[in-house]
Design an enzyme around this catalytic site. Structure first.
Site, short mmCIF file in Angstrom:
data_model
loop_
_atom_site.label_atom_id
_atom_site.label_comp_id
_atom_site.label_asym_id
_atom_site.label_seq_id
_atom_site.Cartn_x
_atom_site.Cartn_y
_atom_site.Cartn_z
N TYR A 156 0.28 -1.24 -0.42
CA TYR A 156 0.24 -0.36 -0.19
C TYR A 156 0.62 1.15 0.48
O TYR A 156 0.22 2.28 0.37
CB TYR A 156 -1.06 -0.35 1.01
CG TYR A 156 -2.20 -0.94 1.18
CD1 TYR A 156 -1.95 -2.25 0.23
CD2 TYR A 156 -3.35 -0.92 1.97
CE1 TYR A 156 -3.05 -3.47 -0.06
CE2 TYR A 156 -4.31 -1.97 1.60
CZ TYR A 156 -4.09 -3.10 1.11
OH TYR A 156 -5.06 -4.15 0.83
N ASP A 203 -5.19 -6.67 5.67
CA ASP A 203 -6.42 -6.16 5.74
C ASP A 203 -7.14 -6.87 4.95
O ASP A 203 -8.70 -7.27 5.55
CB ASP A 203 -5.81 -5.06 3.91
CG ASP A 203 -7.43 -4.60 3.28
OD1 ASP A 203 -8.19 -4.96 4.09
OD2 ASP A 203 -7.31 -3.96 2.52
N LYS A 212 5.01 -14.52 4.62
CA LYS A 212 4.69 -15.77 3.46
C LYS A 212 6.48 -15.32 3.18
O LYS A 212 7.24 -15.56 2.10
CB LYS A 212 4.40 -14.92 2.33
CG LYS A 212 4.21 -15.97 1.23
CD LYS A 212 3.16 -17.29 1.54
CE LYS A 212 3.19 -18.21 0.09
NZ LYS A 212 2.60 -19.40 0.56
N ASP A 216 -10.31 -8.71 8.05
CA ASP A 216 -12.05 -9.17 7.67
C ASP A 216 -12.57 -10.63 7.47
O ASP A 216 -13.85 -10.33 7.92
CB ASP A 216 -11.92 -8.86 5.83
CG ASP A 216 -12.51 -7.23 5.72
OD1 ASP A 216 -11.90 -6.25 6.68
OD2 ASP A 216 -13.62 -6.86 4.44
N ASP A 223 -1.04 -18.41 4.04
CA ASP A 223 -2.36 -19.01 4.00
C ASP A 223 -2.98 -19.78 4.92
O ASP A 223 -3.77 -20.46 5.28
CB ASP A 223 -1.75 -19.48 2.49
CG ASP A 223 -0.17 -19.87 2.00
OD1 ASP A 223 0.59 -20.42 3.14
OD2 ASP A 223 -0.11 -20.80 1.07
MG MG Z 1 -9.95 -3.54 4.13
#
Ligand code: MG
Ligand code: NAI
Length: 334
Positions: free
Chosen positions: A124, A228, A171, A232, A204
């Site tokens: 980001y 992010d 990762k 969720d 993962d």
């Molecule tokens: Mg989000």
């Protein structure tokens, strides 16, 4: 004492849920001086700028900021206001607790975990370019400074809340340099906190474990994109986006907002669940040192949800935003 709070109502359902949150916070009896400023589409329309300098200044100078969700156009258009605020004000830590609520049906009970997401870099960073037509590149920046800083925030949080373990999600098997550095930074900081267990998990596998055995986890720390996505997921473990709060914290500056977005599909209908932003408001009260008021707000949410009579549609009820808010106000002021 009067707290100077900045309020960014936001776009879509933002104004609906932020006015609900403001009413509930005001009902605690604490003295707040609210300063309302705009960001996102609302600011683009009013000031021709999605993030006016006066908004950034208002966030900087407030004791804390409560922010409704802001819309970001997909593909072309202005960059995310959230990402811009977090980067410009160095709100490096995104704190996203996921805690089961009474009366909300989910696969698991007694979930109580925290996702701590690095908020200023990773994918980001906003460094994208076209190499040649048909080939684009997005740079994923990982620095030891930001990685150690977020790891320290995770361990300090774990220590303050008497948590048992911090898990670094990464990762590093594939992204050897970038996530290798993130993992090494976490290991280095872990050595400063011998009383807290430390382990790591590949992202993962972490996603699978979170849906099969979420109680295994306690505090999870990760870079921006993984945080992010997985936050969720963890919000889904406790009833969804309508009920999950978050905090963006830097040095002396903090912005509290729901994990959810501006929900254009239900905007303007008066049916959005304000719980996520109200619980973000409770996190803000805790940040300000107002533990009792924070307990009062969280307690009211739990009480109204447990009673089961007044709930919004996303968590199985029929109440409107204002009916649910009125039920909370009755408990908070009563
Ligand atoms: Mg989000
Ligand atoms: P979204 O979170 O807005 O909506 C996803 C789904 O959850 C929708 O079906 C929505 O109706 C539902 N939902 C979300 N919050 C709810 C609530 N409080 N009560 C009831 N239902 C709720 O995510 P989406 O659709 O991907 O994004 C919409 C816009 O929001 C985009 O422009 C995105 O960039 C922006 N966004 C802003 C954020 C922020 O300001 N912090 C965070 C995430 C997205």
């Amino acid at each position: 004492m009067t707290y100077c709070l900045t309020l960014i109502p936001g776009d879509g359902i933002g104004p609906e849920v932020s006015s609900a949150a403001r009413r509930v916070l005001d009902a605690t009896g604490l003295d707040f001086e609210w300063r309302e400023v705009s960001a996102g589409l609302a600011a683009l329309e009013a000031h021709d700028d999605p993030l006016p300098a006066s908004t950034v200044e208002a966030v900087k100078s407030a004791d804390a900021t409560l922010k409704g969700p802001t819309t970001t156009p997909k593909g072309v258009g202005f960059r995310s206001i959230n990402v811009a605020i977090r980067q410009q004000l160095c709100l490096y830590a995104n704190f996203r607790p996921a805690r089961s609520l009474p009366g909300i049906k989910t696969y698991f009970e007694d979930i109580d975990l925290i996702v701590i997401r690095e908020n200023t870099e990773g994918l980001y960073s906003g460094l994208e370019h076209e190499v040649v037509p048909g080939v684009v590149e997005s740079l994923r920046i990982i620095t030891s400074l930001a990685s150690e800083r977020i790891a320290r925030f995770a361990f300090q949080t774990a220590k303050r809340q008497n948590r048992r373990r911090v898990t670094c999600v990464h990762k590093a098997n594939i992204l050897k340099l970038s996530d290798g550095l993130f993992l090494d930074s976490c290991r280095k900081v872990a050595a400063e906190f011998p009383e807290i267990e430390f382990d790591d998990c590949i992202v993962d596998a972490a996603a699978m474990k979170l849906v099969m055995n979420p109680h295994f986890f306690d505090v999870l720390v990760m870079e921006n994109l993984f945080g992010d996505i997985l936050s969720d997921l963890t919000s889904g473990l406790v009833g969804g986006l309508g009920v999950t709060p978050s905090a963006n914290v830097g040095e002396g500056i903090a912005v509290f907002e729901a994990v959810h977005g501006s929900a254009p599909d239900i905007a303007g209908q008066g049916i959005a669940n304000p719980t996520a932003l109200i619980l973000s408001g409770a996190l803000m009260l805790r940040y300000l040192g107002e533990k009792e008021a924070a307990d009062q707000v969280e307690g009211a949410v739990r009480k109204v949800l447990a009673a089961g009579k007044t709930r919004t549609g996303d968590v199985g009820g029929r109440a409107t935003t204002s009916e649910f808010t009125d039920a909370l106000l009755e408990v908070v002021s009563g």
